[in-house]
Design a protein around this motif. Structure first.
Motif, PDB file in Angstrom:
ATOM      1  N   UNK A   1      47.122  36.195  32.619  1.00 12.99           N
ATOM      2  CA  UNK A   1      46.223  35.217  32.720  1.00 12.99           C
ATOM      3  C   UNK A   1      46.035  34.689  34.471  1.00 12.99           C
ATOM      4  N   UNK A   2      45.172  35.756  35.231  1.00 13.22           N
ATOM      5  CA  UNK A   2      44.792  35.330  36.878  1.00 13.22           C
ATOM      6  C   UNK A   2      45.655  34.309  37.298  1.00 13.22           C
ATOM      7  N   UNK A   3      47.027  35.230  37.572  1.00 10.55           N
ATOM      8  CA  UNK A   3      48.277  35.060  37.791  1.00 10.55           C
ATOM      9  C   UNK A   3      48.848  36.044  38.775  1.00 10.55           C
ATOM     10  N   UNK A   4      49.707  36.751  40.085  1.00 10.42           N
ATOM     11  CA  UNK A   4      50.134  37.469  39.725  1.00 10.42           C
ATOM     12  C   UNK A   4      51.332  36.625  40.789  1.00 10.42           C
ATOM     13  N   UNK A   5      52.707  37.506  41.046  1.00 10.18           N
ATOM     14  CA  UNK A   5      53.237  36.531  42.261  1.00 10.18           C
ATOM     15  C   UNK A   5      53.290  38.181  43.068  1.00 10.18           C
TER      16      UNK A   5
END
Length: 250
Positions: free
Chosen positions: A181-185
């Motif tokens: 959903x458009x996020x990455x850590x």
């Protein structure tokens, strides 16, 4: 911030044993007793009872693990006071920094250093061993370590290896968790001691952040452990958006 906490909660559960204890998702590593791989996260808006805190503490103690939590306090503002009253202490507060597309400042790799996405077992082993050394951990990468990082990339994660262009020796690098959903850590950034203070970390931070953007990330994020790290990431284009709170019961 709710989307960010949901992402952290979902990814923390991957590959770990989990248990819902009151309003807490407790996660337990299948491979390690490292405190950073065993922690709980409250659901958004949680208002835990004393009995919930006691049950959470007991669940970790039964496994001979330190009871510990990591979460965004803005998403569960009632949790901290209840845990402090239950014997927990603040381990640390860490800023969360994000870098949207278009905000990256160019950070060229220093002379003699090349940046690449690891492909061979030797690449992965070198990256992991460099990370271990950077974080003061002993031992070289095992086949299981290599397999886990290969799996990360196969599932949509990221990795960058910085190495000596002449000798092929791994100098450092980092990884990025699976894009959702458009996020990455972005995690595990480290540079071997003899390669530090040359701009290598800034260079591979730019490299992996741009790779995340190209893959569709509109919110790659990281959590600097020190003010020095925060200034380095700010140089690349990251900006603070809040804090993650770590609570622990010794």
């Amino acid at each position: 911030m709710s989307a960010l906490q949901s992402y952290i909660r979902r990814n923390a559960a991957h590959g770990r044993d989990t248990e819902m204890i009151g309003p807490f998702l407790a996660t337990f590593s299948q491979h390690s007793d490292n405190r950073n791989l065993n922690y709980a996260i409250p659901v958004d808006g949680a208002s835990p009872k004393v009995s919930d805190v006691d049950a959470l503490t007991a669940a970790y103690q039964r496994r001979n693990l330190l009871p510990r939590l990591e979460f965004l306090p803005d998403n569960a503002p009632d949790v901290e006071a209840v845990l402090l009253a239950g014997g927990y202490t603040v381990e640390r507060r860490i800023p969360v920094m994000t870098c949207p597309p278009g905000a990256v400042a160019e950070q060229p790799a220093p002379a003699g250093i090349e940046l690449l996405v690891p492909e061979s077992d030797e690449d992965f082993a070198g990256l992991i061993s460099a990370q271990n050394e950077a974080y003061g951990e002993s031992g070289t990468a095992t086949p299981a370590d290599v397999a886990r990082m290969r799996d990360l990339l196969a599932r949509g994660g990221f990795a960058v290896l910085a190495r000596n262009a002449e000798t092929g020796e791994a100098a450092g690098g980092g990884a990025g968790d699976v894009l959702t959903d458009g996020l990455t850590e972005l995690v595990g950034f480290g540079v071997r001691a003899k390669y530090r203070r040359r701009g290598i970390c800034a260079a591979f931070t730019e490299f992996i952040t741009l790779a995340a953007h190209r893959a569709g990330a509109d919110m790659p994020f990281l959590t600097p452990g020190t003010e020095v790290e925060a200034r380095l990431y700010a140089k690349v284009g990251f900006r603070g958006v809040g804090d993650i709170l770590h609570l622990i019961r010794e």
